[in-house]
Motif scaffolding. Sequence first.
Motif, PDB file in Angstrom:
ATOM      1  N   VAL A  95       0.835  -1.202   0.000  1.00  0.00           N
ATOM      2  CA  VAL A  95       0.000   0.000   0.000  1.00  0.00           C
ATOM      3  C   VAL A  95       0.867   1.248   0.000  1.00  0.00           C
ATOM      4  CG1 VAL A  95      -1.618   1.367   1.390  1.00  0.00           C
ATOM      5  CG2 VAL A  95      -2.024  -1.083   1.046  1.00  0.00           C
ATOM      6  N   GLU A  96       1.924   1.256   0.821  1.00  0.00           N
ATOM      7  CA  GLU A  96       2.812   2.423   0.875  1.00  0.00           C
ATOM      8  C   GLU A  96       3.456   2.687  -0.485  1.00  0.00           C
ATOM      9  OE1 GLU A  96       3.252   4.623   3.442  1.00  0.00           O
ATOM     10  OE2 GLU A  96       1.545   3.466   4.196  1.00  0.00           O
ATOM     11  N   GLY A  97       3.927   1.620  -1.132  1.00  0.00           N
ATOM     12  CA  GLY A  97       4.564   1.792  -2.429  1.00  0.00           C
ATOM     13  C   GLY A  97       3.612   2.338  -3.466  1.00  0.00           C
ATOM     14  N   HIS A  98       2.380   1.851  -3.465  1.00  0.00           N
ATOM     15  CA  HIS A  98       1.423   2.314  -4.470  1.00  0.00           C
ATOM     16  C   HIS A  98       0.974   3.739  -4.174  1.00  0.00           C
ATOM     17  CE1 HIS A  98      -1.029   0.951  -7.935  1.00  0.00           C
ATOM     18  NE2 HIS A  98      -1.726   2.027  -7.596  1.00  0.00           N
ATOM     19  N   ILE A  99       0.899   4.113  -2.911  1.00  0.00           N
ATOM     20  CA  ILE A  99       0.580   5.496  -2.567  1.00  0.00           C
ATOM     21  C   ILE A  99       1.662   6.434  -3.088  1.00  0.00           C
ATOM     22  CG2 ILE A  99       0.416   7.116  -0.638  1.00  0.00           C
ATOM     23  CD1 ILE A  99      -1.127   4.972   0.892  1.00  0.00           C
ATOM     24  N   ASP A 100       2.925   6.048  -2.928  1.00  0.00           N
ATOM     25  CA  ASP A 100       4.013   6.880  -3.466  1.00  0.00           C
ATOM     26  C   ASP A 100       3.849   7.062  -4.967  1.00  0.00           C
ATOM     27  OD1 ASP A 100       5.271   7.345  -1.053  1.00  0.00           O
ATOM     28  OD2 ASP A 100       6.689   5.695  -1.258  1.00  0.00           O
ATOM     29  N   PHE A 101       3.558   5.971  -5.668  1.00  0.00           N
ATOM     30  CA  PHE A 101       3.325   6.065  -7.107  1.00  0.00           C
ATOM     31  C   PHE A 101       2.157   6.991  -7.416  1.00  0.00           C
ATOM     32  CE2 PHE A 101       0.299   4.252 -10.236  1.00  0.00           C
ATOM     33  CZ  PHE A 101       0.903   4.739 -11.393  1.00  0.00           C
ATOM     34  N   ALA A 102       1.045   6.810  -6.705  1.00  0.00           N
ATOM     35  CA  ALA A 102      -0.167   7.569  -7.006  1.00  0.00           C
ATOM     36  C   ALA A 102       0.014   9.062  -6.754  1.00  0.00           C
ATOM     37  CB  ALA A 102      -1.330   7.031  -6.172  1.00  0.00           C
ATOM     38  N   LEU A 103       0.868   9.415  -5.804  1.00  0.00           N
ATOM     39  CA  LEU A 103       1.093  10.827  -5.505  1.00  0.00           C
ATOM     40  C   LEU A 103       2.194  11.445  -6.360  1.00  0.00           C
ATOM     41  CD1 LEU A 103       0.805  10.811  -1.599  1.00  0.00           C
ATOM     42  CD2 LEU A 103      -0.872  11.655  -3.255  1.00  0.00           C
ATOM     43  N   ASP A 104       3.204  10.653  -6.705  1.00  0.00           N
ATOM     44  CA  ASP A 104       4.374  11.201  -7.397  1.00  0.00           C
ATOM     45  C   ASP A 104       4.321  11.058  -8.911  1.00  0.00           C
ATOM     46  OD1 ASP A 104       5.361  11.816  -4.907  1.00  0.00           O
ATOM     47  OD2 ASP A 104       6.591  10.009  -4.753  1.00  0.00           O
ATOM     48  N   ASP A 105       3.478  10.173  -9.417  1.00  0.00           N
ATOM     49  CA  ASP A 105       3.433   9.907 -10.859  1.00  0.00           C
ATOM     50  C   ASP A 105       2.023  10.055 -11.415  1.00  0.00           C
ATOM     51  OD1 ASP A 105       6.218   9.105 -11.576  1.00  0.00           O
ATOM     52  OD2 ASP A 105       5.879   7.618 -10.021  1.00  0.00           O
ATOM     53  N   ARG A 106       1.322  11.094 -10.982  1.00  0.00           N
ATOM     54  CA  ARG A 106      -0.054  11.288 -11.421  1.00  0.00           C
ATOM     55  C   ARG A 106      -0.192  11.383 -12.946  1.00  0.00           C
ATOM     56  NH1 ARG A 106      -2.750  15.362  -6.877  1.00  0.00           N
ATOM     57  NH2 ARG A 106      -1.349  14.772  -5.194  1.00  0.00           N
ATOM     58  N   PRO A 107       0.734  12.058 -13.645  1.00  0.00           N
ATOM     59  CA  PRO A 107       0.576  12.107 -15.103  1.00  0.00           C
ATOM     60  C   PRO A 107       0.544  10.729 -15.754  1.00  0.00           C
ATOM     61  CG  PRO A 107       2.130  13.780 -14.398  1.00  0.00           C
ATOM     62  CD  PRO A 107       1.849  12.918 -13.197  1.00  0.00           C
ATOM     63  N   LEU A 108       1.276   9.771 -15.184  1.00  0.00           N
ATOM     64  CA  LEU A 108       1.295   8.431 -15.773  1.00  0.00           C
ATOM     65  C   LEU A 108      -0.042   7.718 -15.587  1.00  0.00           C
ATOM     66  CD1 LEU A 108       4.872   7.208 -14.814  1.00  0.00           C
ATOM     67  CD2 LEU A 108       4.036   7.907 -17.062  1.00  0.00           C
ATOM     68  N   ILE A 109      -0.740   8.024 -14.492  1.00  0.00           N
ATOM     69  CA  ILE A 109      -2.075   7.451 -14.299  1.00  0.00           C
ATOM     70  C   ILE A 109      -3.017   7.990 -15.366  1.00  0.00           C
ATOM     71  CG2 ILE A 109      -4.047   7.294 -12.743  1.00  0.00           C
ATOM     72  CD1 ILE A 109      -2.074   7.510 -10.400  1.00  0.00           C
ATOM     73  N   THR A 110      -2.984   9.298 -15.581  1.00  0.00           N
ATOM     74  CA  THR A 110      -3.816   9.913 -16.616  1.00  0.00           C
ATOM     75  C   THR A 110      -3.461   9.364 -17.986  1.00  0.00           C
ATOM     76  OG1 THR A 110      -4.011  11.940 -15.312  1.00  0.00           O
ATOM     77  CG2 THR A 110      -4.473  12.112 -17.677  1.00  0.00           C
ATOM     78  N   LEU A 111      -2.179   9.232 -18.224  1.00  0.00           N
ATOM     79  CA  LEU A 111      -1.712   8.745 -19.518  1.00  0.00           C
ATOM     80  C   LEU A 111      -2.196   7.323 -19.774  1.00  0.00           C
ATOM     81  CD1 LEU A 111       0.052   9.976 -21.740  1.00  0.00           C
ATOM     82  CD2 LEU A 111       2.023   8.867 -20.692  1.00  0.00           C
ATOM     83  N   HIS A 112      -2.121   6.496 -18.779  1.00  0.00           N
ATOM     84  CA  HIS A 112      -2.591   5.114 -18.930  1.00  0.00           C
ATOM     85  C   HIS A 112      -4.083   5.084 -19.249  1.00  0.00           C
ATOM     86  CE1 HIS A 112      -4.339   1.333 -17.476  1.00  0.00           C
ATOM     87  NE2 HIS A 112      -3.201   0.772 -17.859  1.00  0.00           N
ATOM     88  N   ASP A 113      -4.853   5.883 -18.526  1.00  0.00           N
ATOM     89  CA  ASP A 113      -6.304   5.872 -18.722  1.00  0.00           C
ATOM     90  C   ASP A 113      -6.704   6.355 -20.114  1.00  0.00           C
ATOM     91  OD1 ASP A 113      -6.591   4.934 -16.167  1.00  0.00           O
ATOM     92  OD2 ASP A 113      -7.158   6.869 -15.294  1.00  0.00           O
ATOM     93  N   ARG A 114      -5.973   7.329 -20.626  1.00  0.00           N
ATOM     94  CA  ARG A 114      -6.372   7.961 -21.887  1.00  0.00           C
ATOM     95  C   ARG A 114      -5.716   7.369 -23.122  1.00  0.00           C
ATOM     96  NH1 ARG A 114      -5.765  14.387 -20.414  1.00  0.00           N
ATOM     97  NH2 ARG A 114      -7.436  14.525 -18.846  1.00  0.00           N
ATOM     98  N   GLU A 115      -4.497   6.904 -22.977  1.00  0.00           N
ATOM     99  CA  GLU A 115      -3.689   6.634 -24.168  1.00  0.00           C
ATOM    100  C   GLU A 115      -3.249   5.187 -24.331  1.00  0.00           C
ATOM    101  OE1 GLU A 115      -3.686   9.086 -26.053  1.00  0.00           O
ATOM    102  OE2 GLU A 115      -3.738  10.912 -24.847  1.00  0.00           O
ATOM    103  N   LEU A 116      -3.635   4.296 -23.439  1.00  0.00           N
ATOM    104  CA  LEU A 116      -3.159   2.912 -23.528  1.00  0.00           C
ATOM    105  C   LEU A 116      -3.485   2.296 -24.887  1.00  0.00           C
ATOM    106  CD1 LEU A 116      -1.838   0.456 -22.151  1.00  0.00           C
ATOM    107  CD2 LEU A 116      -4.119  -0.166 -21.305  1.00  0.00           C
ATOM    108  N   ASP A 117      -4.661   2.590 -25.419  1.00  0.00           N
ATOM    109  CA  ASP A 117      -5.072   1.979 -26.684  1.00  0.00           C
ATOM    110  C   ASP A 117      -4.243   2.456 -27.873  1.00  0.00           C
ATOM    111  OD1 ASP A 117      -6.972   0.485 -25.429  1.00  0.00           O
ATOM    112  OD2 ASP A 117      -8.649   1.820 -25.893  1.00  0.00           O
ATOM    113  N   ARG A 118      -3.445   3.490 -27.690  1.00  0.00           N
ATOM    114  CA  ARG A 118      -2.593   3.969 -28.784  1.00  0.00           C
ATOM    115  C   ARG A 118      -1.311   3.154 -28.923  1.00  0.00           C
ATOM    116  NH1 ARG A 118      -4.982   8.476 -30.489  1.00  0.00           N
ATOM    117  NH2 ARG A 118      -6.107   9.774 -28.966  1.00  0.00           N
ATOM    118  N   LEU A 119      -1.014   2.337 -27.942  1.00  0.00           N
ATOM    119  CA  LEU A 119       0.192   1.515 -28.029  1.00  0.00           C
ATOM    120  C   LEU A 119       0.045   0.461 -29.122  1.00  0.00           C
ATOM    121  CD1 LEU A 119       1.092   0.772 -24.297  1.00  0.00           C
ATOM    122  CD2 LEU A 119       2.079   2.519 -25.793  1.00  0.00           C
TER     123      LEU A 119
END
Length: 235
Positions: A95-119
């Motif tokens: 949980v701690e590791g994923h919280i760090d990701f969720a707080l420090d890498d927010r653009p990557l979360i948005t990018l995954h949600d919006r652009e994954l199908d472009r890969l």
Amino acid sequence: MNRMTTRTAAPTRREQILRHAARLFAERGFHGVGVDEIGAAVGISGPGLYRHFAGKDAMLAELLVGISERLLEGGRVRARAAAGGGPAAVLASLVEGHIDFALDDRPLITLHDRELDRLRDKDRRMVRQLQRQYVELWVDVVRGLYEDVPEAEARAAVHAVFGLLNSTPHFGSHRGGLPDRAGTAELLRTLAHGAFASLGAWPAERVPSGGPGAVDVAVDVESLHGADGSGPAER
């Protein structure tokens, strides 16, 4: 304790490019950003980017495959390091590791949600494979802590907690009344552990939403937390 998204060395030029590309892609969409703009953000000409990447598609693939690899490997490292404390300690570390990701890498979360199908298909399959392994890592830990919970319910709980933690891009500005980073991390930690702790009542008392006994189940769930409210108590 090191965050799995933290690097001690100064970022390389390639890492700088990826960081700014992620931010720009998240803000304006993949097709809304040109190579020249990414180059300007890191202080090099647009064509100069081609010394590092074949193009925007390659940047997107490296961002999304890369973060999936980092989450999985970081999760495995955390699980091994915390294994001596049992499933509760391992889950807390994940949980701690994923919280760090969720707080420090927010653009990557948005990018995954919006652009994954472009890969490209190959890269998208790789992301999905890595994500499945990451989910199963959590599911194994959750089932070790709550042995009576069926596998399907444990997996659904893991996905639900991921959805909760990955909601950080929607938080907006801290000026809107949200706590600072430490306070936000504590809020996410409490919510995540509360969600998992509710599994402790799942097999014994399956109560329809809003049905009789719902209040009693909520009280039982509270009793599953430690005295300091930090997470599930040892049982």
